[in-house]
Design a protein around this motif. Structure first.
Motif, short mmCIF file in Angstrom:
data_model
loop_
_atom_site.label_atom_id
_atom_site.label_comp_id
_atom_site.label_asym_id
_atom_site.label_seq_id
_atom_site.Cartn_x
_atom_site.Cartn_y
_atom_site.Cartn_z
N GLN A 1170 8.32 65.38 5.81
CA GLN A 1170 8.09 64.35 6.84
C GLN A 1170 6.60 64.14 7.11
N ILE A 1171 5.80 65.15 6.79
CA ILE A 1171 4.36 64.99 7.02
C ILE A 1171 3.78 63.94 6.08
N PHE A 1172 4.36 63.84 4.87
CA PHE A 1172 3.72 63.03 3.85
C PHE A 1172 3.48 61.58 4.29
N PRO A 1173 4.48 60.91 4.85
CA PRO A 1173 4.24 59.49 5.17
C PRO A 1173 3.01 59.29 6.05
N ALA A 1174 2.89 60.14 7.11
CA ALA A 1174 1.74 59.98 8.01
C ALA A 1174 0.44 60.24 7.25
N LEU A 1175 0.47 61.24 6.45
CA LEU A 1175 -0.72 61.62 5.71
C LEU A 1175 -1.09 60.52 4.72
N TYR A 1176 -0.06 59.99 4.09
CA TYR A 1176 -0.28 59.00 3.04
C TYR A 1176 -1.01 57.78 3.59
N GLN A 1177 -0.67 57.45 4.86
CA GLN A 1177 -1.30 56.26 5.44
C GLN A 1177 -2.82 56.34 5.34
N HIS A 1178 -3.36 57.58 5.43
CA HIS A 1178 -4.81 57.73 5.45
C HIS A 1178 -5.42 57.85 4.07
N ILE A 1179 -4.59 58.21 3.07
CA ILE A 1179 -5.21 58.47 1.76
C ILE A 1179 -4.74 57.48 0.71
N LYS A 1180 -3.98 56.46 1.15
CA LYS A 1180 -3.35 55.62 0.13
C LYS A 1180 -4.37 54.92 -0.77
N THR A 1181 -5.56 54.66 -0.19
CA THR A 1181 -6.53 53.92 -1.01
C THR A 1181 -6.93 54.72 -2.25
N GLY A 1182 -6.95 56.04 -2.12
CA GLY A 1182 -7.39 56.82 -3.29
C GLY A 1182 -6.25 57.52 -4.01
N PHE A 1183 -5.04 57.18 -3.61
CA PHE A 1183 -3.89 57.92 -4.13
C PHE A 1183 -3.57 57.41 -5.55
N ASN A 1184 -3.65 58.30 -6.53
CA ASN A 1184 -3.47 57.82 -7.91
C ASN A 1184 -2.24 58.45 -8.57
N MET A 1185 -2.10 58.19 -9.85
CA MET A 1185 -0.91 58.66 -10.56
C MET A 1185 -0.81 60.19 -10.53
N ASP A 1186 -1.96 60.86 -10.67
CA ASP A 1186 -1.91 62.34 -10.65
C ASP A 1186 -1.30 62.82 -9.34
N ASP A 1187 -1.78 62.20 -8.26
CA ASP A 1187 -1.27 62.62 -6.94
C ASP A 1187 0.22 62.34 -6.85
N LEU A 1188 0.60 61.19 -7.42
CA LEU A 1188 2.02 60.84 -7.38
C LEU A 1188 2.82 61.87 -8.16
N PRO A 1250 7.06 52.70 -12.32
CA PRO A 1250 7.93 53.46 -13.22
C PRO A 1250 8.07 54.92 -12.78
N ALA A 1251 6.96 55.50 -12.28
CA ALA A 1251 7.02 56.90 -11.86
C ALA A 1251 8.01 57.05 -10.71
N ILE A 1252 8.00 56.07 -9.83
CA ILE A 1252 8.93 56.14 -8.70
C ILE A 1252 10.36 56.02 -9.21
N PHE A 1253 10.56 55.09 -10.18
CA PHE A 1253 11.91 54.98 -10.75
C PHE A 1253 12.33 56.31 -11.38
N ASP A 1254 11.41 56.90 -12.12
CA ASP A 1254 11.75 58.18 -12.76
C ASP A 1254 12.21 59.19 -11.72
N GLN A 1255 11.43 59.23 -10.62
CA GLN A 1255 11.74 60.20 -9.56
C GLN A 1255 13.13 59.95 -9.01
N LEU A 1256 13.39 58.67 -8.72
CA LEU A 1256 14.68 58.32 -8.11
C LEU A 1256 15.81 58.60 -9.10
N LEU A 1257 15.57 58.28 -10.35
CA LEU A 1257 16.64 58.48 -11.33
C LEU A 1257 16.93 59.97 -11.52
N ALA A 1258 15.88 60.76 -11.40
CA ALA A 1258 16.11 62.20 -11.49
C ALA A 1258 17.07 62.64 -10.37
#
Length: 1609
Positions: A1170-1188, A1250-1258
């Motif tokens: 549950q922490i992630f969404p709040a945290l993400y709001q602040h770092i989304k600009t630099g959030f990249n595939m590695d982080d994902l 696609p990474a999100i799809f992969d996650q959901l499909l898993a």
């Protein structure tokens, strides 16, 4: 006159002469002829035989002699005014040369000279005709002249000459027989017989000597020395009794004349080579008294053996003189002395101070009288008493005069004129000389007499059996002691006091003080009086005295009991009297006096009561004290006198007071020594009296305070409890009295005295005995209650006493000390100096750390809260006062050149006070007891929260680093090392909840509380903290703490850590929402303007956090910056890294599992995600595939974590409910947040789809294949047994029900795909293929899926996805991006439509039909979405589809159906649909592409082949079955095929002939024979269908055409 003349005539004559003499004396002024003839005549008549004549003549002679001298006196009177030149006396060459004398004087001279001649038995010069003369008469006449006319001898040298030359030699000569005589000595040894002393002469001689000494001492100094020495000799034991008696009487006469004695002393004792006459007289009296006891008087032998031992009144027949007087049958005792069997009665002989002699007056006796027993003793006794009385009153009188003169001269010394000053100086020096001379005389007198006096008096005291006599002796000793004291003669003073002391105690009482003093050294020495050895006799034990008390001696090992007699009590009273009246001169002998009193008090059983007074009390051990009623009534009086004695110490001068205190102290030390090593009742006399003395000398307490309290502190440390208790009682009483006393100046203005008084209270803290500390604390409590408001500078001492209580000192002590502290905090904070507040904080904190009594610790934390509130309310005042104090100290430090050292320097003093408070609370937060930690933690964070705004901005740095982080470190360390052992109970009968039954769990609670508190401060005070230079470092440290807590193996801590993480991440901006300024944002405020005025102000003391105030709190050196975005980003990325570390560490499966393996709880994982969404709001600009990628790993692992079967009932819904757990919700939310962000984000973010799809499909896959958590064996929830019964069995791990989650994920996938199907990344990354591939699993499992809903949802999702995705795929057909998708899709259809799973037996018909409809929908999709676009689709795929449709169009038989069900189970609808699709695509009206025509041909060929097969099989079965009807399903199938054939033919007819392949027609016609063979069937339904099928063949009944016609040439 003739001897014959009658006596009458003679008598007549004498009478005439007498009358003439009278006349003569009346007219003595007239001159008349000499009278010597008359005198001679009278003398001669005196010696006749006739008595009457004798007596008359004697009287006449006396008268004549008197008249002669009276004439001379009268003559002197007449000539007194005429001053005449004195004529030099020509020596004594001519006795008759008296020419210088006047006529009357000449007569007198001649007469006196002749009297001397006659007494000496020589011829007279003047009274010619005298024939005989008796010595006795002559001596009487001489005595009367000397006695009556002393001035004649003193004024006229001639007469003085007579005294010297005639009278003195005469006396000495006449004395000789007395001197030489020894009573009882044999005469044989001496050649000439010794003349025996003759009483009449001896007695008269002594009278003459008395007169000579009394009247003419100044003229006859040398002669008097001889007389006195003779007198002393007459007292010797070998002289006759009568001689000794008259000698004593003579000496008595001098003893009543102190001035005379003084002269003796000056003339003899003080001269260098002279006899020490005065000393000898006193010593002689002493030896005389002693000899009377040692040698029984010979005159009365009866007395020596009657010892008078019947003092108890036994009836004994005794001689009348043995001291018994019978009265009315009883026996009364005469007053007497009794010593070692010698009994000497005391006679009343004279009034005090007058020397009325008995035997010196016996002029008519010729024979020596018998002296009554005890007479000589009584006279000697009175000599001593009068001697003492005379000397002391004289010396004290003179001393008094000297002192008053000194007083007056010093008073007058302030007169103004110089001349008088000189006179004064003169007179003062004269006076000084005079005083020095006088003092020398006084001292010599005392030194000469004290020894003899003491020896005699001590003996008499011991021998006395009479109260009055004893009283007199004691009084004499007392006055001598006082006199010696006044004169500063220490040895003699102590000797007298020792004598009184010894008299007070029982005989042979072992009292060291008395045996070691000077007096004792004297008591065993013999000293000599003129060659006689006189022993100081030690008191005898058998004096017959009434015993009035029996008690125990005061000794280490008391042996038996001792008895006190009434005489002891009498002596005691004298001793008290001495101390009371003459305390000022006792000096060091206080020691003796007090030691004795102590022993008496002990024997009498007096015990100390409050205030130090002694009251009668029972002895505690041993045989109780026995007191007679006589002494019982005396006790209160004695006790009262004792108290008054010490009360009167207030009148002593300082030096004497010190002597008294020293004596009491050394006495007390002895008592302490005696009390060591045993627990018997100690003697408390000294301690009690020290208290009494202190209390009455409060007005000058300073001079005695140190020795007094110093000693009492030693007493307080004594091992004997009673001793200690009294030491403490005395000390605390003195301190309380000292503080309440009305000093001048008052204590408030005399801080030094106040601290002096309080200091011993502090010193008591060094004593370890709990009873003493209790007294100390009770004293503090009383001081607070009575003096609390005025303690002032004494506060640190008082607080120090409370703070000095150690943990090991017992509950009651701690409780009492704490009561004091509570009183201080509730009542006295405002009255104490602000500098003491820090001490209060320290003391309160120290009570929190005491582990004796939990309630005290908890209450003390409450006190710290109250203190903080007080600081808050009185902040400004405290701050001002502290700053003032600080400035003063700084100045002092600079002057001394040292650095000012205080805790938390250089924070301002008021902030330091707060920091001390925080630090104390911080210490309590790591106390071993959970309750204390909890309470302290709550208080600490509440205090910082409520009052932190008062701190200077810079101080926050200290709060964060020194208080909060320091605390976090300690808590973390304690928590990680805490014991995991189970605690059975919480002391007493308290049960401990299982969530707190180990130290580790209890520490966990503390960790939670602390971390939450720190996080809250970071959250609410961020606007204050962020401008501090090292906020980012603090942030990192805090994150580190959150991380270590989150990764701790304790669910409670880890969960709380995440809550704290959430709290610090909820910060939207540095200003909290509730306080957002109404003004425009701070950025727009021109900062310098605001800061200018505020920086100089003192800080505000209002609880508010408005922006302006906040700015005001920053010092001007650091303007409040609006937080730099970049810095903020760094903070958020730090938080992300922490989050990632927590997530990856906590969800990583352990390598091995056992029952103690820690697996994170669901709530923890939920919170984490549950922490992630709040945290993400602040770092989304630099959030990249590695982080994902990282995020995906964590989400996947978190979802995979199983739960314990204990917990599952609480977390899981029942298996049938399709509800998500909160963790699953959170995971989906996180992904949702991401996809939304990508959706609105820039183009470059969309590659994340696609990474999100992969996650959901898993996640979708979990529906059929739950994830594994490492190597852990998990049970399916349905078969996990809930082991609530076996409480301690290891928990089994249960995999969650993932179906709802997977299904929800699938829904999300579909929705997302709907939105993103056309995105380049989605297309490129073959998302559609992955979706199909994922769905193939549940579709192929179909009925074998864990949940039926899964495959149904999968189908519907597939249909929706395909409806969106296929057009996209067709669009991209040329790019080959979807090439690999088609076979996957074909296989998926195949696996679903022709599943290998068997429907469950309990499937209802309706359900089956519903399922069949789903299959039909799939075929519809194929017919609508795939086949029409065959030209865009690979050939192989279309072939696979056709084969599938073919397979579906033929009824698939299932042997398991019952007859009744066959109808339905054959999936007729499905087969029909397949067939129709086949048909539909067999005849496409337009063949737009060769591809399409190919589909048609293929479809027809398949269909016809299929029909042929079915018909053949039917005919075969029919033949074999004989009479039996065929299964329903087969019948249905044949009917369906027959219908299909008729339809086909109809269709073919309608089709353009050129569209139909000739090959097809051939296949159709080839069916005919087969149809015909079916005619034999028995089923009417089949028959009617067959009829319909055969009818269309009529169109083929044409005659065969020529070959040319058919184009086959």
């Amino acid at each position: 006159m003739s001897g014959t003349s009658s006596p009458e005539a003679v008598k007549k004559l004498l009478e005439n002469m007498q009358s003439d003499l009278r006349a003569l004396s009346l007219e003595c002024k007239k001159k008349f002829p000499p009278v010597k003839e008359a005198i001679v005549l009278c003398f001669r008549l005196h010696f006749t035989k006739d008595n009457i004549t004798n007596n008359t003549a004697a009287a006449t002679v006396r008268q004549v002699v008197t008249v002669v001298f009276e004439r001379m006196v009268a003559e002197d009177e007449r000539h007194r005014d005429i001053i005449e030149q004195p004529v030099l006396v020509q020596g004594n060459s001519n006795r008759r040369s008296v020419s210088t004398l006047k006529p009357c004087a000449k007569d007198a001279y001649m007469l006196f000279q002749d009297l001397c001649q006659l007494v000496n038995a020589d011829a007279p010069y003047w009274l010619v005709g005298m024939t005989e003369m008796t010595r006795t008469f002559g001596l009487e006449l001489l005595e009367s002249v000397l006695n009556d006319f002393p001035q004649v001898f003193l004024q006229h040298q001639e007469f003085s000459f007579l005294l010297k030359e005639r009278v003195c030699p005469l006396v000495i000569k006449l004395f000789s027989p007395n001197i030489k005589f020894r009573q009882g000595s044999s005469t044989s040894s001496s050649p000439a017989p010794v003349e025996k002393p003759y009483f009449p002469i001896c007695m008269r001689l002594l009278r003459v000597v008395s007169v000579l000494i009394k009247q003419f001492y100044s003229l006859l100094v040398t002669e008097c020395e001889i007389f006195l020495s003779l007198l002393v000799k007459f007292l010797d034991a070998d002289k006759p009794q009568w001689l000794r008696a008259v000698a004593v009487e003579s000496i008595h006469r001098f003893c009543v004349q102190p001035q005379l004695l003084r002269s003796f002393c000056q003339s003899y004792d003080m001269k260098q080579h002279s006899t020490k006459v005065f000393r000898d007289i006193v010593n002689a009296l002493g030896s005389f008294i002693q000899s009377l006891f040692l040698v029984p008087p010979t005159g009365n032998p009866a007395t020596s053996n009657q010892a008078g031992n019947n003092n108890l009144g036994g009836s004994v027949s005794a001689p009348a003189n043995s001291g018994m007087v019978g009265i009315g049958g009883g026996v009364t005792l005469l007053p007497a002395f009794e010593y070692r069997g010698t009994w000497i009665p005391i006679l009343t002989i004279t009034v005090q101070g007058s020397a009325k002699a008995t035997y010196l007056e016996m002029l008519d006796k010729v024979e020596p009288p018998t002296i009554p027993e005890g007479y000589a003793m009584s006279v000697a006794f009175h000599c001593l008493l009068d001697l003492v009385r005379g000397i002391t009153s004289m010396i004290e009188g003179e001393l008094g005069e000297v002192e008053t003169e000194c007083q007056t001269t010093t008073d007058e010394g302030s007169s103004p004129t110089q001349s008088t000053e000189q006179q004064d100086l003169q007179s003062t020096s004269d006076q000084m000389d005079k005083e020095i001379v006088s003092r020398a005389v006084w001292e010599e007198m005392v030194n000469a007499c004290w020894y003899g006096l003491l020896a005699a008096l001590s003996l008499l005291l011991d021998a006395s059996t009479d109260e009055a006599a004893t009283e007199n002796i004691l009084k004499a000793e007392l006055t001598m002691a006082a006199l010696c004291g006044r004169l500063g003669l220490v040895t003699s003073r102590d000797a007298f006091i020792t004598a009184i002391c010894k008299g007070s105690l029982p005989p042979h009482y072992a009292l060291t003080v008395l045996n070691t003093t000077t007096a004792a050294t004297l008591s065993n020495k013999s000293y000599s009086v003129q060659g006689q050895s006189v022993m100081m006799i030690s008191p005898s034990s058998e004096s017959h005295q009434q015993v009035v008390a029996v008690g125990q001696p005061l000794a280490v090992q008391p042996q038996g009991t001792v008895m006190l007699t009434s005489k002891n009590i009498q002596c005691m009273r004298t001793l008290l009297n001495l101390a009371h009246c003459h305390g000022a001169v006792l000096g060091t002998s206080w020691q003796l006096v007090l030691a004795t009193l102590q022993h008496l008090v002990w024997i009498l059983g007096l015990k100390p009561s409050s205030g130090g007074a002694l009251k009668p009390g029972r002895a505690v051990e041993g045989p109780s004290t026995v007191l007679t009623t006589a002494v019982m009534t005396d006790l209160p009086v004695i006790s009262n006198i004792l108290s008054r004695l010490f009360e009167s110490s207030q009148y002593l001068d300082d030096v004497s007071l010190h002597h008294l205190i020293n004596a009491l102290c050394s006495l007390s030390l002895e008592a302490m020594d005696m009390a060591y090593g045993n627990n018997k009742e100690p003697s408390l006399f000294a301690v009690a009296k020290l208290l009494e003395t202190g209390l009455v000398n409060m007005h000058r307490i300073e001079i005695l305070w140190r020795p007094l309290t110093g000693h009492l502190l030693e007493v307080c440390q004594h091992p004997n409890s009673r001793m200690r208790e009294w030491g403490a009682e005395a000390l605390t009483s003195l301190i309380k009295a000292g503080l309440t006393f009305n000093h001048d100046p008052p204590l408030s203005q005399n801080q030094r005295l106040q601290l002096l008084l309080l200091n011993p209270l502090k010193e008591m803290s060094n004593i370890n005995h709990p009873d003493i500390r209790l007294k100390q604390l009770e004293c503090v409590l009383q001081i607070l209650q009575s003096q609390g408001d005025s303690l002032g500078p004494g506060w640190p001492l008082v607080l120090g006493v409370m703070g000095a209580i150690r943990n090991d000192q017992g509950e009651s002590l701690i409780r009492t000390a704490f009561q004091c502290l509570q009183l201080v905090v509730t009542d006295f904070l405002p009255t104490m100096p602000c500098t003491c507040l820090q001490i209060v904080v320290d003391v309160a904190g120290s009570f929190g750390l005491h582990n004796q009594e939990l309630n005290i610790s908890l209450t003390s934390i409450g006190l710290l809260w109250n203190i903080s509130d007080y600081f808050f309310q009185r902040g400004e005042t405290i701050e001002k006062e502290l700053n003032k104090e600080e400035a003063a100290q700084q100045k002092q430090a600079e002057e001394k050149g040292v650095v000012l050292n205080r805790p938390f320097h250089p924070a301002p003093p008021f902030d330091c006070l707060w920091l001390c408070l925080y630090a104390k609370l911080g210490e309590l937060c790591v106390d071993p007891r959970p309750a204390v930690r909890k309470s302290a933690g709550q208080t600490l964070f509440s205090t910082i929260g409520a009052h932190g705004t008062l701190l200077q901005h810079s101080t926050w740095h200290t709060v964060i680093w020194k208080v909060l982080f320091h605390l976090l470190d300690r808590v973390r360390e304690s928590s990680t090392t805490a014991d995991k052992e189970k605690i059975e109970s919480g002391g007493g009968n308290i049960l401990i909840h299982h969530s707190r039954d180990t130290a580790e769990k209890q520490w966990a609670e503390t960790w939670v509380l602390t971390l939450a508190g720190v996080a809250r401060i970071f959250n609410t005070r961020r606007y204050l903290l962020q401008p501090l230079g090292d906020f980012s470092r603090a942030w990192d440290v805090l994150l580190d703490h959150i991380q270590s807590a989150a990764l701790s193996k304790n669910n409670e801590v880890s969960l709380a850590a995440l809550k704290s993480f959430q709290e610090i991440l909820q910060i939207v901006s540095p200003v909290r929402d509730s306080e957002k300024p109404e003004t425009p944002p701070v950025v727009n405020v021109p900062v310098p303007v605001l800061i200018g005025p505020i920086s100089g102000m003192s800080r505000p003391f209002i609880r508010t956090d408005s922006i302006g105030e906040r700015l005001g709190r920053y010092s001007s050196s650091e303007p409040p910056l609006v937080t730099d975005e970049l810095e903020d980003l760094n903070l958020w990325w730090a938080a992300w890294n922490t989050w990632y570390r927590i997530g990856s560490e906590s969800t990583k499966p352990p390598i091995t599992f056992d029952k103690l393996t820690f697996i994170p709880s669901q709530p923890f994982l939920t919170a984490l995600i549950q922490i992630f969404p709040a945290l993400y709001q602040h770092i989304k600009t630099g959030f990249n595939m590695d982080d994902l990628q990282k995020l995906g790993v964590i989400l996947h692992s978190a979802i995979s974590v199983p739960i314990s079967s204990d917990a599952s009932p609480f977390i899981l819904p029942s298996y049938t409910e399709a509800v998500l757990t909160s963790l699953q919700e959170a995971v989906l939310t996180a992904l949702d947040v991401l996809q939304k962000a990508i959706c609105v984000g820039p183009e470059n973010m969309q590659i994340m789809y696609p990474a999100i799809f992969d996650q959901l499909l898993a996640f979708v896959e979990f529906s059929c294949k739950p994830p594994q958590y490492g190597q852990l064996e998990t049970k399916h929830i349905a078969n996990a047994k809930y082991n609530q019964i076996q409480l301690f069995a290891p928990a089994e791990w249960v995999a969650l029900n993932y179906v709802p989650f997977a299904e929800r994920s699938l829904e999300v996938v579909v929705d997302l795909y709907q939105k993103t199907a056309c995105h380049k990344a989605v297309v490129n990354e073959k998302v559609l293929q992955n979706i199909i591939k994922t769905l193939r699993v549940p579709l192929s499992l179909k009925y074998s899926c864990p949940s039926e809903s899964t495959w149904k949802l999968a189908v519907s999702s597939l249909l929706r996805v395909l409806s969106i995705g296929l057009p996209v795929a067709r669009q991209h057909a040329s790019s080959g991006k979807f090439d690999s998708m088609w076979p996957e899709l074909a296989n998926t259809f195949e696996d679903f439509l022709f599943t290998k799973s068997i429907p469950p037996d309990n499937l209802s018909i309706q359900e089956f039909q519903r399922n069949e409809n789903i299959d039909v929908e799939v075929v519809q999709l194929i017919s609508n979405e795939i086949l029409p676009y065959a030209n865009f689709i690979p050939k192989e795929f279309v072939g696979q589809i056709m084969t599938m449709l073919n397979k579906g169009s033929i009824h698939s038989q299932s042997s398991s159906f019952t007859e009744a069900e066959i109808d339905i189970r054959l999936r007729e609808e499905f087969s029909k649909m397949c067939f129709e699709t086949l048909l539909q695509f067999s005849f496409s009206n337009k063949v737009t592409t060769p591809q399409e025509g190919y589909i048609s041909r293929m479809a027809l060929s398949v269909l016809l082949k299929r029909s042929q097969d079915v018909l053949h099989r039917y005919i075969e079965d029919e033949r074999l079955s004989g009479k039996c009807p065929l299964p329903r399903q087969q019948v249905t199938e044949i009917i369906f095929v027959l219908k299909a054939v008729s339809t086909l033919i109809d269709s073919l007819k309608k089709t353009q002939p050129e569209n139909v392949d000739g090959n097809t027609w051939a296949q159709v016609i080839a069916l005919y024979p087969t149809l015909v063979e079916c005619i034999t069937c028995s089923s009417s339904e089949v028959c009617s269908a067959l009829k319909e099928a055969l009818v269309p063949f009529k169109d083929f009944m044409q005659p065969p055409a020529s070959r040319v016609q058919n184009g086959e040439s």
